[in-house]
Design a protein around this motif. Sequence first.
Motif, short mmCIF file in Angstrom:
data_model
loop_
_atom_site.label_atom_id
_atom_site.label_comp_id
_atom_site.label_asym_id
_atom_site.label_seq_id
_atom_site.Cartn_x
_atom_site.Cartn_y
_atom_site.Cartn_z
N UNK A 16 -14.80 -2.20 14.49
CA UNK A 16 -15.41 -2.98 13.45
C UNK A 16 -15.38 -4.21 13.88
N UNK A 17 -15.45 -5.19 12.87
CA UNK A 17 -15.82 -6.73 13.04
C UNK A 17 -14.49 -7.49 13.84
N UNK A 18 -14.57 -8.43 14.66
CA UNK A 18 -13.69 -8.73 15.47
C UNK A 18 -13.69 -10.45 15.18
N UNK A 19 -12.49 -10.93 15.40
CA UNK A 19 -12.66 -12.47 15.11
C UNK A 19 -11.29 -13.11 15.22
N UNK A 20 -11.14 -14.36 15.52
CA UNK A 20 -9.54 -14.99 15.55
C UNK A 20 -8.59 -14.12 15.66
N UNK A 21 -8.73 -13.27 17.11
CA UNK A 21 -7.58 -12.47 17.47
C UNK A 21 -7.49 -11.33 16.81
N UNK A 22 -8.17 -10.92 15.79
CA UNK A 22 -7.85 -9.90 14.92
C UNK A 22 -9.07 -8.90 15.14
N UNK A 23 -8.85 -7.59 14.82
CA UNK A 23 -9.91 -6.56 14.72
C UNK A 23 -9.93 -6.03 13.18
N UNK A 24 -10.95 -5.50 12.83
CA UNK A 24 -10.93 -5.16 11.47
C UNK A 24 -10.45 -3.74 11.18
N UNK A 25 -10.30 -2.95 12.16
CA UNK A 25 -9.70 -1.74 11.90
C UNK A 25 -8.11 -1.68 11.62
N UNK A 26 -7.72 -2.86 12.13
CA UNK A 26 -6.42 -3.00 11.98
C UNK A 26 -5.96 -3.33 10.56
N UNK A 27 -6.67 -4.40 10.14
CA UNK A 27 -6.64 -5.01 8.86
C UNK A 27 -7.04 -3.89 7.63
N UNK A 28 -8.03 -3.06 8.06
CA UNK A 28 -8.42 -2.07 6.89
C UNK A 28 -7.41 -1.17 6.67
N UNK A 29 -6.75 -0.92 7.76
CA UNK A 29 -5.52 0.30 7.72
C UNK A 29 -4.44 -0.50 6.97
N UNK A 30 -4.12 -1.62 7.34
CA UNK A 30 -3.00 -2.33 6.75
C UNK A 30 -3.22 -2.45 5.17
N UNK A 31 -4.19 -2.81 4.74
CA UNK A 31 -4.41 -2.94 3.31
C UNK A 31 -4.34 -1.64 2.70
N UNK A 32 -5.33 -0.42 3.25
CA UNK A 32 -5.28 0.68 2.72
C UNK A 32 -3.82 1.47 2.54
N UNK A 33 -2.92 1.29 3.55
CA UNK A 33 -1.71 1.80 3.50
C UNK A 33 -0.74 1.05 2.44
N UNK A 34 -0.96 -0.24 1.97
CA UNK A 34 -0.34 -0.97 0.90
C UNK A 34 -0.79 -0.49 -0.31
N UNK A 35 -2.28 -0.10 -0.37
CA UNK A 35 -2.77 0.47 -1.89
C UNK A 35 -1.99 1.80 -1.91
N UNK A 36 -2.09 2.73 -0.91
CA UNK A 36 -1.36 3.81 -1.10
C UNK A 36 0.05 4.00 -1.49
N UNK A 37 0.70 2.98 -0.88
CA UNK A 37 2.29 2.90 -1.16
C UNK A 37 2.28 2.41 -2.72
N UNK A 38 1.62 1.60 -3.09
CA UNK A 38 1.69 1.00 -4.56
C UNK A 38 1.49 2.14 -5.49
N UNK A 39 0.37 2.82 -5.29
CA UNK A 39 0.19 3.70 -6.04
C UNK A 39 1.23 4.96 -5.96
N UNK A 40 1.39 5.58 -4.98
CA UNK A 40 2.34 6.58 -5.09
C UNK A 40 3.68 6.17 -5.47
N UNK A 41 3.99 5.03 -5.39
CA UNK A 41 5.50 4.58 -5.79
C UNK A 41 5.51 4.09 -7.35
N UNK A 42 4.40 3.52 -7.82
CA UNK A 42 4.43 2.96 -9.09
C UNK A 42 3.86 3.82 -10.41
N UNK A 43 2.93 4.91 -9.78
CA UNK A 43 1.95 5.51 -10.76
C UNK A 43 2.39 6.75 -10.68
N UNK A 44 2.04 7.32 -12.02
CA UNK A 44 2.33 8.86 -12.37
C UNK A 44 0.88 9.50 -12.21
N UNK A 45 1.02 10.63 -11.64
CA UNK A 45 -0.29 11.66 -11.60
C UNK A 45 -1.29 11.26 -10.68
#
Length: 225
Positions: A16-45
């Motif tokens: 994906x996009x790159x810049x400032x020593x970072x790669x998009x693929x790593x950032x999108x995965x990190x944010x997505x895992x955080x979304x998943x964890x919040x949903x699974x830990x804090x919400x029903x059904x």
Amino acid sequence: MFKLYLDPGHGGSDTGATGNGMQEKNLTLDISLRIRDILENEYENVQVRMSRTTDTTRSLNERTDDANNWGADYFLSIHVNGFDGTAQGYEDYIHSSLSDTSQTARYRDIMHEEITRVNDLVNRGKKKANFHVLRETRMSALLTENGFIDHPEDAEKLRDPNWRQTVAQGHVNGLARAFNLQRKDPIYRVIVDGTQEGAYREQQNILNAVQRNLGSASRIVVEKV
């Protein structure tokens, strides 16, 4: 049961996009895992299926076929932008064929409002495009672009895990509001003289645990998890 298909953009051989020593693929995965964890830990059904949970290569067809075959209720694709170092901010996309009064657009309006409420980025607006993941999904779909990796101010935020957690929470806030998701009752730990006695959701169970130890304990702490 609400079924969310969560798609961290790029991955594996596609950085994906790159810049400032970072790669998009790593950032999108990190944010997505955080979304998943919040949903699974804090919400029903809620069920969350991800196109990838590690740094693997998945084609666009694989992503949309998987979501369609699973029967997802909503497709959410997480991305980070890149341009020439001058552009900055947040924007999101629905498919270009959809009207502003469509159900997908109404979901998008809620998501956009909740995400921009917390992300502290320039608001570049609500947009439309003929992206594969928006065109080939049978369910409503949204693609979010969370800052520009090659802009110094956005990159500083993207590098901060606390900011990425806030952005993930903004996405969850939008999903919860759009799809009327219900929170789980919070869990409380009862800690007696430094040792956890138990963890409980129901108030009476918490009180019972405190009562059992009240006469013998020097210190009882009730801590929300």
